[in-house]
Design a protein around this motif. Sequence first.
Motif, PDB file in Angstrom:
ATOM      1  N   LYS A 108       0.813  -1.218   0.000  1.00 12.15           N
ATOM      2  CA  LYS A 108       0.000   0.000   0.000  1.00 12.15           C
ATOM      3  C   LYS A 108       0.848   1.271   0.000  1.00 12.15           C
ATOM      4  CE  LYS A 108      -2.642   1.511   3.442  1.00 12.15           C
ATOM      5  NZ  LYS A 108      -3.444   1.398   4.647  1.00 12.15           N
ATOM      6  N   ASN A 109       2.058   1.169   0.564  1.00  8.92           N
ATOM      7  CA  ASN A 109       2.848   2.387   0.757  1.00  8.92           C
ATOM      8  C   ASN A 109       3.913   2.632  -0.292  1.00  8.92           C
ATOM      9  OD1 ASN A 109       1.463   3.314   3.037  1.00  8.92           O
ATOM     10  ND2 ASN A 109       2.530   1.805   4.289  1.00  8.92           N
ATOM     11  N   LEU A 110       3.894   1.863  -1.360  1.00 11.38           N
ATOM     12  CA  LEU A 110       4.909   2.073  -2.405  1.00 11.38           C
ATOM     13  C   LEU A 110       4.895   3.530  -2.877  1.00 11.38           C
ATOM     14  CD1 LEU A 110       7.053   1.198  -4.403  1.00 11.38           C
ATOM     15  CD2 LEU A 110       5.251   0.411  -5.926  1.00 11.38           C
ATOM     16  N   HIS A 111       3.700   4.023  -3.122  1.00 14.80           N
ATOM     17  CA  HIS A 111       3.529   5.392  -3.580  1.00 14.80           C
ATOM     18  C   HIS A 111       4.123   6.394  -2.582  1.00 14.80           C
ATOM     19  CE1 HIS A 111       1.688   8.516  -5.918  1.00 14.80           C
ATOM     20  NE2 HIS A 111       1.064   8.999  -4.871  1.00 14.80           N
ATOM     21  N   PHE A 112       3.857   6.137  -1.307  1.00 20.77           N
ATOM     22  CA  PHE A 112       4.360   7.002  -0.227  1.00 20.77           C
ATOM     23  C   PHE A 112       5.897   7.024  -0.209  1.00 20.77           C
ATOM     24  CE2 PHE A 112       6.163   6.716   4.073  1.00 20.77           C
ATOM     25  CZ  PHE A 112       5.880   7.976   4.564  1.00 20.77           C
ATOM     26  N   PHE A 113       6.506   5.857  -0.320  1.00 19.70           N
ATOM     27  CA  PHE A 113       7.974   5.812  -0.282  1.00 19.70           C
ATOM     28  C   PHE A 113       8.571   6.497  -1.516  1.00 19.70           C
ATOM     29  CE2 PHE A 113       7.120   1.988   2.470  1.00 19.70           C
ATOM     30  CZ  PHE A 113       7.663   2.524   3.630  1.00 19.70           C
ATOM     31  N   MET A 114       7.924   6.347  -2.650  1.00 23.32           N
ATOM     32  CA  MET A 114       8.425   6.981  -3.873  1.00 23.32           C
ATOM     33  C   MET A 114       8.288   8.504  -3.767  1.00 23.32           C
ATOM     34  SD  MET A 114       9.612   4.472  -5.450  1.00 23.32           S
ATOM     35  CE  MET A 114      10.156   5.237  -6.969  1.00 23.32           C
ATOM     36  N   GLU A 115       7.127   8.930  -3.311  1.00 21.35           N
ATOM     37  CA  GLU A 115       6.873  10.364  -3.200  1.00 21.35           C
ATOM     38  C   GLU A 115       7.849  11.053  -2.243  1.00 21.35           C
ATOM     39  OE1 GLU A 115       2.905  11.507  -1.905  1.00 21.35           O
ATOM     40  OE2 GLU A 115       2.404  11.682  -4.034  1.00 21.35           O
ATOM     41  N   ASN A 116       8.217  10.335  -1.191  1.00 23.06           N
ATOM     42  CA  ASN A 116       9.129  10.895  -0.199  1.00 23.06           C
ATOM     43  C   ASN A 116      10.589  10.540  -0.477  1.00 23.06           C
ATOM     44  OD1 ASN A 116       7.508  12.275   2.106  1.00 23.06           O
ATOM     45  ND2 ASN A 116       6.335  10.432   1.568  1.00 23.06           N
ATOM     46  N   ASN A 117      10.830   9.917  -1.633  1.00 26.58           N
ATOM     47  CA  ASN A 117      12.198   9.589  -2.059  1.00 26.58           C
ATOM     48  C   ASN A 117      12.932   8.707  -1.042  1.00 26.58           C
ATOM     49  OD1 ASN A 117      14.272   9.719  -3.902  1.00 26.58           O
ATOM     50  ND2 ASN A 117      15.110  11.643  -3.121  1.00 26.58           N
ATOM     51  N   ILE A 118      12.192   7.808  -0.384  1.00 24.46           N
ATOM     52  CA  ILE A 118      12.766   6.950   0.663  1.00 24.46           C
ATOM     53  C   ILE A 118      13.176   5.599   0.070  1.00 24.46           C
ATOM     54  CG2 ILE A 118      12.260   5.686   2.805  1.00 24.46           C
ATOM     55  CD1 ILE A 118      10.240   7.963   3.476  1.00 24.46           C
ATOM     56  N   LYS A 119      14.403   5.216   0.364  1.00 28.27           N
ATOM     57  CA  LYS A 119      14.889   3.894  -0.042  1.00 28.27           C
ATOM     58  C   LYS A 119      14.568   2.910   1.087  1.00 28.27           C
ATOM     59  CE  LYS A 119      19.253   1.609  -1.078  1.00 28.27           C
ATOM     60  NZ  LYS A 119      20.593   1.815  -1.618  1.00 28.27           N
ATOM     61  N   VAL A 120      13.934   1.801   0.752  1.00 24.90           N
ATOM     62  CA  VAL A 120      13.573   0.821   1.775  1.00 24.90           C
ATOM     63  C   VAL A 120      14.489  -0.390   1.658  1.00 24.90           C
ATOM     64  CG1 VAL A 120      11.738  -0.636   2.716  1.00 24.90           C
ATOM     65  CG2 VAL A 120      11.169   1.581   1.701  1.00 24.90           C
ATOM     66  N   VAL A 121      15.079  -0.777   2.783  1.00 20.97           N
ATOM     67  CA  VAL A 121      15.890  -2.002   2.826  1.00 20.97           C
ATOM     68  C   VAL A 121      15.395  -2.857   3.992  1.00 20.97           C
ATOM     69  CG1 VAL A 121      17.912  -0.854   1.800  1.00 20.97           C
ATOM     70  CG2 VAL A 121      17.702  -0.967   4.291  1.00 20.97           C
ATOM     71  N   PHE A 122      15.859  -4.101   4.023  1.00 20.35           N
ATOM     72  CA  PHE A 122      15.416  -5.024   5.069  1.00 20.35           C
ATOM     73  C   PHE A 122      16.610  -5.722   5.706  1.00 20.35           C
ATOM     74  CE2 PHE A 122      11.601  -4.381   2.738  1.00 20.35           C
ATOM     75  CZ  PHE A 122      10.581  -4.559   3.661  1.00 20.35           C
TER      76      PHE A 122
END
Length: 238
Positions: free
Chosen positions: A89-103
């Motif tokens: 659901k939050n892909l759009h949110f992370f893209m909009e905020n230019n956030i790189k997600v790692v695990f």
Amino acid sequence: MNEVDYSQLKIPTHVGIIVDGNGRWAKERGLTRLQGHDAGFENLKQLAQYILKRGVKVLSLYVFSTENFKRAEEEVNHLMDLFVIMYKKNLHFFMENNIKVVFSGRNEPLPPRVIKARDELVEATKDNAGGIVNFCMNYGGRAEIMDAVKKIAKSGIDVDTLADEDFRHYLYQDLPDIDLMIRTSGELRLSNFLLWLNSYAEFYFPKTKFPDFHEADFDQAIIEYTSRDRRFGGIKNN
Ligand code: IPE
Ligand code: IPE
Ligand code: MG
């Protein structure tokens, strides 16, 4: 409440949060533990955005430990569903905020649907440069150190040439040390969270349970962090 003037405060490069107290938050309200997790995850997104906007470069969120698989099947399944929803659901949110997600964490025994949602989010956000969110999911600090040791052993490098500083390159993610480690809900322990990177972290233990830990609570953590004298074994540094 007055806005906190962040220009007067020290901003940690890497903040870690042990997301704790969802169950007790729910119990206090006559809700189920599952509803507590829903409230906790509801809070996560806005808080992460706020923390990165304040200048923190890396935010590590402990959302599921290797040991959490000991919990009731219903609770584990619900958390796995929440992870899938949150990542999709939050892909759009992370893209909009230019956030790189790692695990950080092991694959086994995560369900394939969680691995798929995780990998898709990582791939989609890999070129974002506005801050990193590191989800520690099915994560254990000892497991991470063991996995790093195995990686080193298999790499065939000359271990005599390996410096302390190099070890981080073999961890799940190559990240800077944690500067500020926050655990909500009043528990005073690490519970196997980022053992290597927490070596010189400043610890902050608010009593607030995670679903109630909001922006103003983070401001308080930063005010407290600013007042700490970090010496790293050396002399007092004013
Ligand atoms: C933390 O809240 C969330 C996860 C472990 C995923 P808890 O579920 O541990 O809440 P308490 O500690 O029982 O209140
Ligand atoms: C630590 O919290 C793990 C996460 C928050 C993901 P726990 O609630 O599982 O830790 P203990 O059992 O109280 O040490
Ligand atoms: Mg807990």
